[in-house]
Enzyme design. Structure first.
Site, PDB file in Angstrom:
ATOM      1  N   THR A 191      23.884  22.103   2.248  1.00 46.84           N
ATOM      2  CA  THR A 191      23.723  21.915   0.591  1.00 46.84           C
ATOM      3  C   THR A 191      24.105  23.300   0.114  1.00 46.84           C
ATOM      4  OG1 THR A 191      21.232  22.607   1.160  1.00 46.84           O
ATOM      5  CG2 THR A 191      21.690  20.020   0.937  1.00 46.84           C
TER       6      THR A 191
ATOM      7  N   ASP B 171      58.325  30.378  15.364  1.00 48.23           N
ATOM      8  CA  ASP B 171      56.902  30.388  14.973  1.00 48.23           C
ATOM      9  C   ASP B 171      56.380  28.834  14.922  1.00 48.23           C
ATOM     10  OD1 ASP B 171      58.776  30.023  12.555  1.00 48.23           O
ATOM     11  OD2 ASP B 171      56.731  30.233  11.482  1.00 48.23           O
TER      12      ASP B 171
ATOM     13  N   ARG C 258      57.368  18.528  -2.954  1.00 47.64           N
ATOM     14  CA  ARG C 258      58.988  18.565  -2.381  1.00 47.64           C
ATOM     15  C   ARG C 258      59.683  18.319  -3.430  1.00 47.64           C
ATOM     16  NH1 ARG C 258      58.468  20.643   3.148  1.00 47.64           N
ATOM     17  NH2 ARG C 258      56.530  20.023   3.745  1.00 47.64           N
TER      18      ARG C 258
ATOM     19  N   SER D  18      61.628  20.597   4.707  1.00 50.89           N
ATOM     20  CA  SER D  18      62.531  21.718   4.132  1.00 50.89           C
ATOM     21  C   SER D  18      62.602  22.841   5.153  1.00 50.89           C
ATOM     22  CB  SER D  18      61.520  22.410   2.959  1.00 50.89           C
ATOM     23  OG  SER D  18      60.856  21.372   2.286  1.00 50.89           O
TER      24      SER D  18
ATOM     25  N   GLU E 239      59.262  30.734   9.592  1.00 56.18           N
ATOM     26  CA  GLU E 239      59.854  29.767   8.916  1.00 56.18           C
ATOM     27  C   GLU E 239      58.605  28.952   8.404  1.00 56.18           C
ATOM     28  OE1 GLU E 239      61.268  25.561   8.390  1.00 56.18           O
ATOM     29  OE2 GLU E 239      59.654  26.233   9.279  1.00 56.18           O
ATOM     30  N   GLU E 240      57.503  28.679   9.086  1.00 63.31           N
ATOM     31  CA  GLU E 240      56.335  27.845   8.738  1.00 63.31           C
ATOM     32  C   GLU E 240      55.697  28.536   7.481  1.00 63.31           C
ATOM     33  OE1 GLU E 240      56.562  24.953   9.477  1.00 63.31           O
ATOM     34  OE2 GLU E 240      57.093  24.695  11.737  1.00 63.31           O
TER      35      GLU E 240
ATOM     36  N   ASP F  66      59.008  21.480  17.123  1.00 67.19           N
ATOM     37  CA  ASP F  66      59.224  22.109  15.953  1.00 67.19           C
ATOM     38  C   ASP F  66      58.732  23.457  16.003  1.00 67.19           C
ATOM     39  OD1 ASP F  66      59.677  22.945  13.405  1.00 67.19           O
ATOM     40  OD2 ASP F  66      57.613  21.982  12.429  1.00 67.19           O
TER      41      ASP F  66
ATOM     42  N   HIS G 148      22.305  28.091  -3.135  1.00 67.01           N
ATOM     43  CA  HIS G 148      21.624  26.703  -2.642  1.00 67.01           C
ATOM     44  C   HIS G 148      21.725  25.861  -3.782  1.00 67.01           C
ATOM     45  CE1 HIS G 148      18.216  24.539  -1.697  1.00 67.01           C
ATOM     46  NE2 HIS G 148      17.278  25.359  -0.829  1.00 67.01           N
TER      47      HIS G 148
ATOM     48  N   ASP H 296      66.491  21.397  13.692  1.00 65.62           N
ATOM     49  CA  ASP H 296      64.936  21.601  13.306  1.00 65.62           C
ATOM     50  C   ASP H 296      64.461  20.521  12.485  1.00 65.62           C
ATOM     51  OD1 ASP H 296      62.534  22.854  12.874  1.00 65.62           O
ATOM     52  OD2 ASP H 296      63.416  24.126  11.092  1.00 65.62           O
TER      53      ASP H 296
ATOM     54  N   HIS I 231      53.918  19.290  12.759  1.00 62.06           N
ATOM     55  CA  HIS I 231      52.771  19.664  11.858  1.00 62.06           C
ATOM     56  C   HIS I 231      51.250  18.983  12.296  1.00 62.06           C
ATOM     57  CE1 HIS I 231      55.484  21.632   8.555  1.00 62.06           C
ATOM     58  NE2 HIS I 231      55.900  21.889  10.108  1.00 62.06           N
TER      59      HIS I 231
END
Ligand SMILES: C[C@H](N)C(=O)N[C@@H](Cc1c[nH]cn1)C(=O)O
Ligand code: ZN
Ligand code: ZN
Length: 481
Positions: A332, A100, A345, A419, A166-167, A132, A230, A197, A447
């Protein structure tokens, strides 16, 4: 040593065009695991791997993982397990990778179509998943093919495990690995594990990696009005979820990367003199960092501080806000419901649940202080633990010899800031050594927009994976093997 490697290397060069075609076909399948609408493409990518592996004569199984927790209408993509060779006289190496990819849209700022492999005049191969992790996964298949066509005996039994989530937190994989590592399971015979990886630290020198950071990924949802409003009509009259959310997000981390959540710093293992002495020897410069960043906007001034910040200290990144106005123009609008996304992390000795408790308490207190009538929901979307292993094992020795043979320099021993949640699961479930053997370089922009894999890294990387298996076969049975 490893006398047949020259024939193997020659064959890899000879087949390089077809290996690039294999990658081109893989990149053309937008297997984005985070996008529900792309789930069929993730499955299509698994089918592509099955078909390529069958053509190479491997025994292949596509194993379903059932419905996705929390999104039961969606089936998780299958895990592809495969075996090439089962000789009792050979070592058995288990390799893991993921098929993936991260999301990618041309409008994000890509110079080329993200799902069309585009090769420039410097042999940089651009495309989502190129580095990746489709390039490295296909590297194992290329290695099998080059052995076959060179008439060189494959030196080990190869077990493969390729996942499609994995992602998105490797949903469902831990239980699968634990089951298959048991007696009689698919991974039972593994003598060691190898994962390709992650990335080199720079662009010239190969690396062997023995540590990863973990990742706890959070959502903070704030809602108030029944629908978007609004801002001319309701601005000043309605409490705005976006105002609350940005104030909460602003209190998580400062400009210098210091995490502002009480108690996080105290969870980090202290730096020893022995560890501190390692950083100076690593081949890395601030210019390497600037090249990867595409700017000089670093947090730290020295390479040692930078490496420590990436490998052995935690970091907090704010990723985005779902529901916020983000298109060009000047709409707006007051968004009625917004969800902020951030991740931490993690490093030794931070435990997932302890970090969660601190994060939830911090966010809830920050929201309370705002005195807002809106409502808050904070949750951890997924979490994976950090991992640090011993590089003093025959698995690493073999990889070091292979790297030196292919690239002519001894590799650096590195840790990785990213990771790979299942690394520790493989280690604990099989009880075997795990090695990370990266193929791509620091400038690959995984990424990010314009992700690429250099032709050299793909082709020499395929040689590296094959050479590693030859040196594994020659290593004496020591260090717990
Ligand atoms: C290092 C690896 N190639 C990778 O990119 N891993 C991801 C995995 C992830 C996604 N959410 C949490 N972990 C990463 O480090 O972001
Ligand atoms: Zn990734
Ligand atoms: Zn990856």
């Amino acid at each position: 040593m490893a006398p047949q490697l020259d024939s193997y290397f020659k064959q890899v060069d000879h087949l390089s065009g077809s290996f690039i075609e294999r990658l081109r076909k893989a990149v053309a399948i937008p297997s984005v695991s985070a996008d529900e609408d792309r789930r069929q493409d993730v499955v299509r990518m698994s089918e592509y791997l099955v078909s390529e592996l069958k053509t190479l004569g491997a025994h292949v199984e596509s194993r379903p993982l059932g419905p996705q927790p929390g999104k039961e209408h969606l089936q998780l993509p299958p895990v592809i397990v495969a075996r090439y060779g089962s000789s009792p006289s050979k070592r058995t190496i288990l390799v893991y990778g993921h098929y993936d990819v991260q999301p990618a849209l041309k409008d994000d700022g890509w110079a080329t179509e993200p799902f069309e492999l585009t090769i420039d005049d410097k042999d940089r191969m651009y495309g989502r998943g190129s580095t990746d992790d489709k390039g490295p996964v296909l590297g194992w298949l290329n290695s099998i093919q080059a052995h076959q066509e060179a008439g060189v005996e494959f030196p080990v039994n190869l077990l493969m495990c390729f996942e499609g989530m994995e992602e998105s937190g490797s949903e469902g994989l831990d239980e699968f690995i634990e089951k298959e590592a048991k007696k009689g399971g698919f991974f039972d015979a593994a003598d060691a594990v190898c994962i390709s990886d992650n990335y080199w630290l720079g662009t010239e020198k190969p690396c062997l990696t023995y540590g990863l950071r973990g990742c706890n990924y959070y959502s903070v949802e704030i809602k108030g009005p029944g629908q978007d409003l609004h801002s001319g009509v309701f601005g000043g009259a309605a409490q705005e979820p976006m105002t609350d959310l940005t104030r909460i997000l602003a209190g998580l981390v400062d400009t210098h990367g210091t995490i502002l959540i009480l108690g996080i710093a105290a969870l980090v293992a202290p730096l020893t003199d022995e560890e501190q002495s390692l950083y100076g020897h690593i081949s890395y410069t601030m210019d390497n960092l600037y090249e990867s960043l595409g700017s000089h906007t670093s947090v730290h001034a020295t390479k040692e501080q930078t490496l420590m910040a990436r490998w052995r200290y935690p970091s907090l990144s704010v990723h985005g806000i779902e529901g916020a106005f983000s298109a060009p123009g000047a709409k707006t609008v007051i968004p009625a419901k917004v969800t902020g996304k951030f991740s931490i992390r993690t490093v030794p000795d931070m435990e997932i649940e302890h970090v969660n408790r601190l994060v939830f308490a911090h966010v809830e207190k920050a929201f309370e202080k705002l005195g807002s009538k809106n409502s808050l929901r904070v949750s951890c979307q997924h979490a994976g633990k950090w991992w640090v292993a011993s590089p003093k094992h025959w698995n690493f020795t073999a990889a070091a010899k292979a790297a030196e043979r292919v690239f002519g320099v001894p590799p650096d021993l590195t840790r990785e800031g990213g990771s790979i949640p299942v690394t520790i699961t493989f280690e604990q479930a099989t009880g075997k050594n795990v090695l990370l053997l990266p193929m791509g370089s620091s400038t690959d922009a995984a990424h990010s927009v314009n992700e690429k894999l250099d032709r050299r890294n793909y082709i020499e990387g395929t040689k590296l994976l094959g050479a590693y298996l030859h040196y594994v076969a020659e290593e004496p049975m020591t260090n717990g093997a």
